[in-house]
Design a protein around this motif. Structure first.
Motif, PDB file in Angstrom:
ATOM      1  N   ASN A   1       0.787  -1.235   0.000  1.00 12.22           N
ATOM      2  CA  ASN A   1       0.000   0.000   0.000  1.00 12.22           C
ATOM      3  C   ASN A   1       0.824   1.294   0.000  1.00 12.22           C
ATOM      4  OD1 ASN A   1      -2.504   1.273  -0.112  1.00 12.22           O
ATOM      5  ND2 ASN A   1      -2.732   1.376   2.083  1.00 12.22           N
TER       6      ASN A   1
ATOM      7  N   ASP B   1      10.994  -4.782   4.760  1.00 17.10           N
ATOM      8  CA  ASP B   1       9.656  -5.226   5.176  1.00 17.10           C
ATOM      9  C   ASP B   1       9.771  -6.604   5.817  1.00 17.10           C
ATOM     10  OD1 ASP B   1       6.638  -4.089   4.070  1.00 17.10           O
ATOM     11  OD2 ASP B   1       6.709  -6.097   4.978  1.00 17.10           O
TER      12      ASP B   1
ATOM     13  N   ASN C   1       7.454  -8.826   5.426  1.00 20.11           N
ATOM     14  CA  ASN C   1       6.784  -9.747   4.502  1.00 20.11           C
ATOM     15  C   ASN C   1       7.715 -10.075   3.323  1.00 20.11           C
ATOM     16  OD1 ASN C   1       5.237 -10.929   2.465  1.00 20.11           O
ATOM     17  ND2 ASN C   1       3.394  -9.780   3.028  1.00 20.11           N
TER      18      ASN C   1
ATOM     19  N   THR D   1      13.239  -7.403   6.888  1.00 24.63           N
ATOM     20  CA  THR D   1      13.559  -6.670   8.122  1.00 24.63           C
ATOM     21  C   THR D   1      12.359  -6.624   9.044  1.00 24.63           C
ATOM     22  OG1 THR D   1      14.884  -5.178   6.729  1.00 24.63           O
ATOM     23  CG2 THR D   1      14.453  -4.454   8.996  1.00 24.63           C
ATOM     24  N   ASP D   2      12.586  -6.968  10.290  1.00 25.24           N
ATOM     25  CA  ASP D   2      11.606  -6.649  11.330  1.00 25.24           C
ATOM     26  C   ASP D   2      12.157  -5.411  12.037  1.00 25.24           C
ATOM     27  OD1 ASP D   2      10.144  -6.377  13.636  1.00 25.24           O
ATOM     28  OD2 ASP D   2      10.057  -8.523  14.077  1.00 25.24           O
ATOM     29  N   VAL D   3      11.492  -4.278  11.850  1.00 21.91           N
ATOM     30  CA  VAL D   3      12.054  -3.009  12.354  1.00 21.91           C
ATOM     31  C   VAL D   3      12.142  -2.955  13.876  1.00 21.91           C
ATOM     32  CG1 VAL D   3      11.377  -1.633  10.339  1.00 21.91           C
ATOM     33  CG2 VAL D   3       9.821  -1.789  12.307  1.00 21.91           C
TER      34      VAL D   3
ATOM     35  N   ALA E   1       6.661   1.528   8.363  1.00 26.96           N
ATOM     36  CA  ALA E   1       6.148   0.214   8.769  1.00 26.96           C
ATOM     37  C   ALA E   1       5.164   0.353   9.934  1.00 26.96           C
ATOM     38  CB  ALA E   1       7.301  -0.699   9.185  1.00 26.96           C
TER      39      ALA E   1
ATOM     40  N   ASN F   1       1.944  -2.372  11.983  1.00 20.65           N
ATOM     41  CA  ASN F   1       0.980  -3.461  11.920  1.00 20.65           C
ATOM     42  C   ASN F   1      -0.387  -2.863  12.219  1.00 20.65           C
ATOM     43  OD1 ASN F   1      -0.737  -5.579  12.355  1.00 20.65           O
ATOM     44  ND2 ASN F   1       0.724  -6.794  13.537  1.00 20.65           N
ATOM     45  N   MET F   2      -1.203  -2.731  11.155  1.00 18.98           N
ATOM     46  CA  MET F   2      -2.475  -2.021  11.287  1.00 18.98           C
ATOM     47  C   MET F   2      -3.494  -2.795  12.117  1.00 18.98           C
ATOM     48  SD  MET F   2      -1.691   0.603   9.435  1.00 18.98           S
ATOM     49  CE  MET F   2      -3.021   1.478   8.668  1.00 18.98           C
TER      50      MET F   2
ATOM     51  N   SER G   1       5.385   8.142   8.404  1.00 19.62           N
ATOM     52  CA  SER G   1       3.969   8.060   8.014  1.00 19.62           C
ATOM     53  C   SER G   1       3.128   8.171   9.278  1.00 19.62           C
ATOM     54  CB  SER G   1       3.666   6.728   7.327  1.00 19.62           C
ATOM     55  OG  SER G   1       4.319   6.658   6.086  1.00 19.62           O
TER      56      SER G   1
ATOM     57  N   THR H   1      -0.204   9.726  11.729  1.00 18.89           N
ATOM     58  CA  THR H   1      -1.650   9.768  11.611  1.00 18.89           C
ATOM     59  C   THR H   1      -2.103  11.101  12.194  1.00 18.89           C
ATOM     60  OG1 THR H   1      -3.746   8.748  12.202  1.00 18.89           O
ATOM     61  CG2 THR H   1      -1.976   8.507  13.786  1.00 18.89           C
TER      62      THR H   1
ATOM     63  N   TYR I   1      -3.132   1.536  18.329  1.00 15.74           N
ATOM     64  CA  TYR I   1      -2.487   2.032  17.109  1.00 15.74           C
ATOM     65  C   TYR I   1      -2.066   3.490  17.288  1.00 15.74           C
ATOM     66  CZ  TYR I   1      -2.520   3.914  12.282  1.00 15.74           C
ATOM     67  OH  TYR I   1      -2.215   4.558  11.113  1.00 15.74           O
TER      68      TYR I   1
ATOM     69  N   LYS J   1       1.610   5.491  17.153  1.00 18.52           N
ATOM     70  CA  LYS J   1       1.870   6.513  16.138  1.00 18.52           C
ATOM     71  C   LYS J   1       2.291   7.824  16.803  1.00 18.52           C
ATOM     72  CE  LYS J   1       1.280   5.738  12.369  1.00 18.52           C
ATOM     73  NZ  LYS J   1       2.206   5.007  11.447  1.00 18.52           N
TER      74      LYS J   1
ATOM     75  N   PRO K   1      -0.687   9.852   5.554  1.00 20.72           N
ATOM     76  CA  PRO K   1      -1.293   9.415   4.290  1.00 20.72           C
ATOM     77  C   PRO K   1      -2.814   9.685   4.206  1.00 20.72           C
ATOM     78  CG  PRO K   1       0.208   7.744   5.123  1.00 20.72           C
ATOM     79  CD  PRO K   1       0.037   8.759   6.213  1.00 20.72           C
ATOM     80  N   ALA K   2      -3.590   9.328   5.233  1.00 14.67           N
ATOM     81  CA  ALA K   2      -5.043   9.599   5.303  1.00 14.67           C
ATOM     82  C   ALA K   2      -5.874   9.106   4.118  1.00 14.67           C
ATOM     83  CB  ALA K   2      -5.306  11.084   5.525  1.00 14.67           C
ATOM     84  N   GLY K   3      -6.313   7.887   4.187  1.00 13.15           N
ATOM     85  CA  GLY K   3      -7.246   7.361   3.178  1.00 13.15           C
ATOM     86  C   GLY K   3      -6.558   6.772   1.959  1.00 13.15           C
TER      87      GLY K   3
HETATM   88  N1  NAD Z   1      -3.375   3.949   4.602  1.00  9.07           N
HETATM   89  C1  NAD Z   1      -3.621   5.131   5.129  1.00  9.07           C
HETATM   90  O1  NAD Z   1      -4.444   5.905   4.636  1.00  9.07           O
HETATM   91  C2  NAD Z   1      -2.874   5.576   6.356  1.00  9.07           C
HETATM   92  C3  NAD Z   1      -3.398   6.636   7.127  1.00  9.07           C
HETATM   93  C4  NAD Z   1      -2.681   7.118   8.220  1.00  9.07           C
HETATM   94  C5  NAD Z   1      -1.457   6.556   8.507  1.00  9.07           C
HETATM   95  N2  NAD Z   1      -0.966   5.518   7.746  1.00  9.07           N
HETATM   96  C6  NAD Z   1       0.334   4.959   8.083  1.00  9.07           C
HETATM   97  O2  NAD Z   1       1.041   4.667   6.881  1.00  9.07           O
HETATM   98  C7  NAD Z   1       1.797   3.483   7.054  1.00  9.07           C
HETATM   99  C8  NAD Z   1       1.451   2.477   5.975  1.00  9.07           C
HETATM  100  O3  NAD Z   1       0.075   2.187   6.013  1.00  9.07           O
HETATM  101  P1  NAD Z   1      -0.563   1.122   5.011  1.00  9.07           P
HETATM  102  O4  NAD Z   1      -1.987   1.462   4.879  1.00  9.07           O
HETATM  103  O5  NAD Z   1       0.269   1.032   3.806  1.00  9.07           O
HETATM  104  O6  NAD Z   1      -0.405  -0.219   5.880  1.00  9.07           O
HETATM  105  P2  NAD Z   1      -0.141  -1.716   5.378  1.00  9.07           P
HETATM  106  O7  NAD Z   1      -0.557  -2.599   6.492  1.00  9.07           O
HETATM  107  O8  NAD Z   1      -0.739  -1.932   4.028  1.00  9.07           O
HETATM  108  O9  NAD Z   1       1.444  -1.771   5.225  1.00  9.07           O
HETATM  109  C9  NAD Z   1       2.306  -1.843   6.330  1.00  9.07           C
HETATM  110  C10 NAD Z   1       3.568  -2.555   5.901  1.00  9.07           C
HETATM  111  O10 NAD Z   1       4.441  -2.625   7.055  1.00  9.07           O
HETATM  112  C11 NAD Z   1       4.964  -3.944   7.120  1.00  9.07           C
HETATM  113  N3  NAD Z   1       5.331  -4.269   8.508  1.00  9.07           N
HETATM  114  C12 NAD Z   1       4.497  -4.554   9.552  1.00  9.07           C
HETATM  115  N4  NAD Z   1       5.210  -4.819  10.655  1.00  9.07           N
HETATM  116  C13 NAD Z   1       6.529  -4.677  10.308  1.00  9.07           C
HETATM  117  C14 NAD Z   1       7.749  -4.822  11.022  1.00  9.07           C
HETATM  118  N5  NAD Z   1       7.769  -5.151  12.322  1.00  9.07           N
HETATM  119  N6  NAD Z   1       8.902  -4.618  10.355  1.00  9.07           N
HETATM  120  C15 NAD Z   1       8.893  -4.289   9.035  1.00  9.07           C
HETATM  121  N7  NAD Z   1       7.766  -4.148   8.306  1.00  9.07           N
HETATM  122  C16 NAD Z   1       6.596  -4.342   8.941  1.00  9.07           C
HETATM  123  C17 NAD Z   1       3.851  -4.848   6.590  1.00  9.07           C
HETATM  124  O11 NAD Z   1       4.346  -6.106   6.170  1.00  9.07           O
HETATM  125  C18 NAD Z   1       3.317  -4.005   5.442  1.00  9.07           C
HETATM  126  O12 NAD Z   1       4.032  -4.267   4.252  1.00  9.07           O
HETATM  127  C19 NAD Z   1       1.525   2.978   8.473  1.00  9.07           C
HETATM  128  O13 NAD Z   1       2.548   3.437   9.333  1.00  9.07           O
HETATM  129  C20 NAD Z   1       0.203   3.639   8.820  1.00  9.07           C
HETATM  130  O14 NAD Z   1       0.071   3.832  10.206  1.00  9.07           O
HETATM  131  C21 NAD Z   1      -1.662   5.016   6.699  1.00  9.07           C
END
Ligand code: NAD
Length: 327
Positions: A40, A60, A62, A87-89, A116, A118-119, A166, A168, A182, A186, A212-214
């Motif tokens: 994403n 990542d 994954n 990588t596990d951060v 990174a 975990n949502m 990234s 929120t 969560y 953040k 990012p928001a949405g």
């Molecule tokens: N999607 C949105 O609109 C949105 C809104 C606000 C904030 N965010 C922030 O943006 C970031 C990405 O969101 P997203 O929607 O793409 O989420 P997502 O869950 O699609 O992607 C998160 C990625 O982080 C990886 N990850 C999880 N734990 C990890 C770890 N310990 N080490 C390394 N990698 C790890 C996952 O495998 C995944 O590829 C997040 O930090 C989220 O909080 C997203």
């Protein structure tokens, strides 16, 4: 425009940053690390940064998606543009390994995108295990700190670097949003980033947060709220839930789902303007507006009428929701 590359694993569309007013090679010579870069938002960032000419290290947890991300970016931009490092951060040895592999392959790192998360760590305080909070902090705050310690000293030495997070927009959890655990993680990471902005002021390293928001690719026409999983045990839900109305995502300032590729365009624009953004936390719509990006398309884009609330104002709004002192 990048060659059209498809994937059976990743949810991608062709990427075109020229449409967003950006130039190919605008980040040529830069090397970026994107944590959580295999899904994403992070995937959109990694592909966009590579489109703009930078080398990209995708970090990542994954492995399958990470390897595919490396393949896609190399197919779009040429061999040796991307490197995936599993990588596990949260793990210091993993982040050290990430740095070693990045330096070995590309010699330096100029841009660090902490993304990174975990949502699924999104439960309420009362019913969540404490270990969820530990994990939320571990990925957000600890993960950010570990990466900053590996990559920022080199940037300061070269007086050249960009560090982002990234974030929120909610630093604590408003009732409608859910996700206290969560949000706590953040907020901690955002705090580290904003403090880092002060620490590195004047060193040539620029630090900002982008919310990012949405961002996502989601078909609302297939969304059925009755199929949502039940709320976690112990979570009190209002008697009447507001009716789901997809048009609410078309409100000014609340765009419909933003494609990850468009989020990538916004991130490239922000990186190019990192010096002026130093110390800022902005929401992605601000970037679209600043870059005059015709998103989602010129016919439907509208100028936001309201200005963005600053962090203090957002906090005040939520603080003011309670009864307060008796007069
Ligand atoms: N999607 C949105 O609109 C949105 C809104 C606000 C904030 N965010 C922030 O943006 C970031 C990405 O969101 P997203 O929607 O793409 O989420 P997502 O869950 O699609 O992607 C998160 C990625 O982080 C990886 N990850 C999880 N734990 C990890 C770890 N310990 N080490 C390394 N990698 C790890 C996952 O495998 C995944 O590829 C997040 O930090 C989220 O909080 C997203």
């Amino acid at each position: 425009m990048a060659a059209e590359v498809t994937s059976t694993i990743l949810n991608i569309e062709p990427i075109d940053l020229e449409y967003a007013g950006l130039k190919k090679d605008s980040l040529k010579g830069e090397v970026a690390v994107v944590t959580g870069g295999a899904s994403n938002v992070g995937l959109g960032y990694a592909r966009a940064i590579a489109w703009a000419g930078a080398k990209v290290v995708v970090a990542d947890i994954n492995e399958e998606a990470g390897r595919e991300t490396e393949r896609v970016i190399n197919a779009e931009n040429g061999p040796d543009t991307a490197l995936f490092v599993k990588t596990d951060v949260t793990k210091e040895e993993d982040v050290k390994n990430l740095a070693a592999k990045a330096f070995e392959k590309f010699g330096k790192v100029d841009i660090l995108l902490n993304n990174a998360m975990n949502m699924r760590l999104n439960g309420p305080v009362l019913s969540s295990p404490v270990s969820d909070l530990d994990q939320s902090y571990a990925i957000s705050a600890r993960g950010v700190m570990l990466a900053v310690k590996e990559f920022v000293p080199g940037m300061i030495e070269r007086r050249h670097g960009v560090v982002t997070y990234s974030a929120t927009q909610f630093h604590y959890c408003p009732p409608m949003v859910g996700g206290t655990i969560y949000t706590a993680g953040k907020a901690a990471a955002t705090s580290i980033m904003m403090s880092l902005a002060n620490e590195v002021k004047g060193t040539g390293v620029h630090v900002f947060c982008l919310t990012p928001a949405g961002v996502g690719r989601f078909d609302f026409s297939k969304f059925d709220p009755s199929k949502l999983p039940p709320p976690p045990e112990g979570m009190k839900m209002p008697k009447e839930m507001p009716k789901f109305d997809p048009s609410m995502f078309a409100m000014p300032g609340f765009h419909s789902m933003i494609p990850p590729e468009a989020a990538g365009a916004a991130m490239v624009y922000c990186i190019l303007h990192a010096e002026e953004l130093h110390g800022s936390g902005i929401i992605i719509n601000d970037a679209f507006e600043a870059m005059n990006y015709p998103y989602p398309n010129p016919a439907t884009v509208r100028k936001m009428e309201s200005r963005r609330l600053n962090d203090m104002e957002l906090t005040m709004i939520f603080c003011n929701m309670g009864p307060g002192f008796k007069k």
